[in-house]
Design an enzyme around this catalytic site. Structure first.
Site, PDB file in Angstrom:
ATOM      1  N   TYR B 131       0.838  -1.208   0.000  1.00 13.39           N
ATOM      2  CA  TYR B 131       0.000   0.000   0.000  1.00 13.39           C
ATOM      3  C   TYR B 131       0.869   1.253   0.000  1.00 13.39           C
ATOM      4  O   TYR B 131       0.884   2.020  -0.937  1.00 13.39           O
ATOM      5  CB  TYR B 131      -0.892   0.039   1.252  1.00 13.39           C
ATOM      6  CG  TYR B 131      -2.110  -0.844   1.223  1.00 13.39           C
ATOM      7  CD1 TYR B 131      -2.328  -1.753   0.192  1.00 13.39           C
ATOM      8  CD2 TYR B 131      -3.061  -0.765   2.227  1.00 13.39           C
ATOM      9  CE1 TYR B 131      -3.457  -2.561   0.176  1.00 13.39           C
ATOM     10  CE2 TYR B 131      -4.192  -1.562   2.216  1.00 13.39           C
ATOM     11  CZ  TYR B 131      -4.389  -2.467   1.195  1.00 13.39           C
ATOM     12  OH  TYR B 131      -5.501  -3.250   1.201  1.00 13.39           O
ATOM     13  N   GLU B 247      -7.053  -4.791   9.244  1.00 12.59           N
ATOM     14  CA  GLU B 247      -5.749  -4.539   9.851  1.00 12.59           C
ATOM     15  C   GLU B 247      -5.925  -3.839  11.188  1.00 12.59           C
ATOM     16  O   GLU B 247      -5.287  -4.188  12.170  1.00 12.59           O
ATOM     17  CB  GLU B 247      -4.866  -3.683   8.935  1.00 12.59           C
ATOM     18  CG  GLU B 247      -3.483  -3.443   9.547  1.00 12.59           C
ATOM     19  CD  GLU B 247      -2.558  -2.636   8.654  1.00 12.59           C
ATOM     20  OE1 GLU B 247      -3.033  -1.698   7.986  1.00 12.59           O
ATOM     21  OE2 GLU B 247      -1.356  -2.947   8.630  1.00 12.59           O
TER      22      GLU B 247
END
Lengths: 367, 401
Positions: B131, B247
């Site tokens: 990411y 997450e």
């Protein structure tokens, strides 16, 4: 297994908030308590009809027969509107003391009138956690002597519940008009509750609850139930303070923007929520543990009240800062919640004392 | 509120207990930290055993290699409680099983689910997350790594950073820009990249802990089939946010906090200074009790959120606070442990007199990394205030690119 409030508990919350929003908005609370701290203006009778006064009174005595967790839900809603009521003293502490220590005749004598709101009981519990100024009540030949400070829900009380003896090992109910009893009002920061000092000079006892000298379990349960109600009060007041802060930040403009669009302000609001929400779950669990008389109940109650006292103080302070100068004014009303939390924190054991108790319960402060 | 255990659950608890007793010697040792390395053979075998018995990948459908049990909050809690009590490994954790797999279940094609979930939960395929970029940290949607269509493939060029476990990962799930003409958030796609593909260069990034937990990943003309896109092209932002939600849940597990707190309590009961145990110092004890209240609050908060999830209720602001609150408590637990050890609290790198393998200093630094990673504390506060409290969004200085 289901960790959360039941549909009935959510309904109780909605019903109470709707009633209080309509009948006891902050403008009305201000008028009432300006006359006298803790003045409920007759609303306690209405709340009794909604089942609040008898929330912990068994159904056979005309109450709702609900749990401590239900009482916590009610306390949260009352604090949401800073409602002046004798909820803590009558509906929680006295009701718990009577159901735990009272004989069936005593329960039949007192509980139905508590449930209708006719009988209002102030509680002289301060010396159970903190003795100061030589206070304390002792018994001689069936009569009471000594004094008690910070007697809670004294406004409008027709009776007082008085733990008697060095550790409060006996529980006496005393008529507010009893011979030998004087009641002196004490003024606190929070006008939504009424406090007093009681002085006993060979005062007559109306009723001894249970065996004299054998009330320790009841006293302990009463204190823990009171702590849950206070922690729930802090929860409700803090929650409202956050709501008011977020609403104000969404409307007040400075530098050409609403202040709620500044990260400095948004982050204060996020921090308040991040503190409050986990504490809510801790309170629910503690109330539930106390209802089931679980082994960990006393530890959880101590932690819940101590923790909510700490974060509640920060939240109402931060909510005031979000309001800026206006938050400091009398007119804005925010200080009613600020003071409510400030008072709750100090009662029935402050956070430092409760943490020491939590340590003791885990066998940690043996040195 | 109903925390009672019916007979069915009592017998389930017995089942878990006897499994743990019988298999105690097969369990790999657990540390205070989530594993960031390549899974050991021990761990892989343990994971297989856990899945087979329904103690890992419990609710993942059987056709994808999971145990296939219907979601049952209470059984999950019982498994957590019993594994914690026994101090036994919960098996594989990390970005594959905890982040990619739930995202695939939600957004993946049938083929992707069939192909990837089984090896991911078994630890055979190790995943890393692509990411962040040097220019896309807190402003994650500013991803510049480009994926250009070429026949049935995308050709990818760019750089990723903070890529945990990249050096021994088999696969990366990444956020890349596939629609350069679209607006910032609408131009991204979520794509699965085999790490063996030509053109991928992984360089370790050493951190303050002294370990290389992270990497930089350079992608030069990396060719990946278009079929590896999860969901639709241009939907990457939405899908990445699913992963980020998972997450946030993973980084803030209250079970992990409870484990750390138990370690701290044991340390304070053992550690002596000037002949006084730390637990007998009123000042240190008060700090411990404050942390204990926070850990308990987060434990019950987790149970509340789990209940809400299973009932399909929206959690509101309350569902967004765990990462912010949990990572801070983790850091504070380590901070107190270091203070409890006084001068010796700074010993590290296997030095003589070091306690608990230097774990507490490591946790102190590592948890600071967690406060920053996975969306900084400040980004978390933006999320809580904007999505949870409905406060005005930050003005976007650059909505098109």
């Amino acid at each position: 297994m289901d960790f959360g409030l039941s549909d009935e508990q959510k309904l109780l919350e909605q019903t109470l908030r709707r009633y209080l929003d309509e009948e006891l908005p902050i403008t009305r609370v201000r008028e009432l308590v300006a006359e006298e701290p803790g003045n409920d203006g007759g609303h306690w009778k209405d709340l009794a009809e909604l089942g609040v006064a008898g929330i912990l009174v068994p159904e056979e005595h005309g109450g709702s027969g609900l749990s401590i967790l239900d009482a916590a839900v009610a306390a949260e809603s009352l604090a949401w509107n800073v409602a002046p009521t004798p909820f803590l003293g009558s509906a929680v502490m006295a009701s718990v003391a009577l159901t735990t220590a009272g004989s069936s005749a005593q329960q039949a004598r007192w509980l139905p009138r508590i449930a209708t709101g006719e009988c209002r009981i102030g509680v002289a519990a301060t010396e159970l956690t903190s003795r100061r100024e030589d206070a304390g009540v002792s018994e001689r030949a069936g009569r009471l002597n000594g004094k008690s400070l910070m007697v809670l829900d004294a406004t409008g009380a027709d009776h007082f519940l008085v733990p008697v003896g060095q550790t409060g090992e006996s529980l006496a109910l005393v008529d507010a008009g009893a011979r030998g009893l004087t009641c002196e009002r004490l003024r606190t920061i929070d006008r939504t509750r009424g406090f007093a000092e009681l002085v006993f000079d060979d005062a007559e006892v109306a009723d001894w609850l249970g065996e004299r000298g054998g009330a320790e379990t009841a006293v302990c349960h009463m204190l823990n139930a009171g702590r849950i109600a206070l922690a729930a009060d802090i929860l409700g007041a803090s929650e409202r303070a956050i709501e008011l802060a977020v609403a104000y930040a969404g409307q007040r403009e400075q530098f050409g923007r609403v202040i709620g669009s500044f990260q400095a302000v948004k982050h204060m609001c996020a921090e308040m929520v991040a503190e409050l929400e986990p504490a809510r779950a801790l309170l629910w669990y503690a109330a539930h543990a106390l209802d089931g008389q679980q082994e960990d109940a006393a530890l959880m109650v101590a932690h819940a009240k101590a923790h909510l006292s700490e974060i509640g103080r920060e939240i109402v302070r931060t909510a005031t800062e979000v309001h800026g100068g206006v938050g400091f004014t009398d007119e804005q009303n925010l200080h009613y919640w600020f003071k409510r939390v400030g008072l709750d924190r100090q009662l029935l054991g402050g956070p430092d004392q409760l943490r020491e108790q939590a340590a003791l319960l885990q066998g940690w402060n043996t040195a | 509120m109903d925390l009672s255990y019916s007979a069915e659950y009592e017998s389930f608890r017995e089942e878990v207990r006897s499994f743990l007793e019988k298999n105690a010697d097969r369990a790999p040792k657990v540390g205070l930290l989530m594993s960031v390395g390549k899974p050991s053979q021990d761990l892989l075998a343990w994971q297989d055993l856990l899945i087979e018995n329904g103690y890992a990948a419990r609710n993942i459908p059987r056709e994808y290699g999971g145990y296939g049990a219907a979601p049952d909050l209470l059984k999950r809690v019982i498994i957590d409680e019993e594994f914690n009590r026994a101090g036994m490994s919960r098996g594989m954790a990390g970005q594959g099983p905890d982040m990619l797999v739930p995202t695939l279940l939600e957004h993946g094609s049938e083929e992707q689910k069939k192909g990837w979930i089984r090896p991911s939960i078994r630890g055979e395929t190790v995943w890393c997350q692509g990411y962040s970029e040097p220019g896309a940290g807190s402003d994650l949607a500013n991803v510049q790594t480009r994926a250009v269509e070429d026949g049935d493939d995308f050709v990818i060029n760019g750089q990723k950073i903070w890529t945990t476990t990249a050096h021994h990962s088999d696969m990366m799930f990444a956020l890349v820009r596939t629609e350069p003409e679209a607006s910032k958030h609408a131009g991204l796609s979520y794509i699965l990249i085999p790490m063996k593909t030509a053109g991928i260069d992984v360089r370790p990034l050493n951190t303050m802990t002294g370990a290389a937990e992270f990497n930089e990943v350079f992608l030069t003309d990396v060719r990946v089939p278009q079929a590896n896109v999860v969901g639709q092209r241009g939907e990457g932002w939405k899908i990445a946010n699913t992963t980020l939600r998972h997450e946030r849940n993973m980084l803030a597990s209250s079970a992990q906090l409870e484990g750390s707190l138990l370690g701290l309590i044991a340390l304070m009961q053992r550690e002596q200074c000037n002949g006084v145990r730390a637990i007998d110092s009123p000042l240190l004890r008060d700090r411990l009790l404050r942390l204990q209240a926070r850990v308990l609050a987060l434990r019950y908060h987790d149970m509340r959120m789990l209940t809400a999830r299973i009932k399909g209720e929206r959690g509101g602001a309350a569902s967004l606070v765990s990462k912010l609150a949990g990572c801070e408590v983790s850091h504070q637990i380590a901070a107190l442990a270091i203070d409890v050890m006084g001068e010796l609290g700074v010993l590290y790198e296997g030095s003589r007199y070091q306690r608990a393998d230097g774990r507490w200093q490591f946790l102190y630094m590592f948890s600071l990394g967690l406060i920053i990673g996975g969306g900084t504390a400040q980004i978390q506060k933006n999320i809580i205030s904007e999505r949870g409290l409905g406060m005005p969004r930050e003005p976007q200085s650059q909505t098109r690119r």
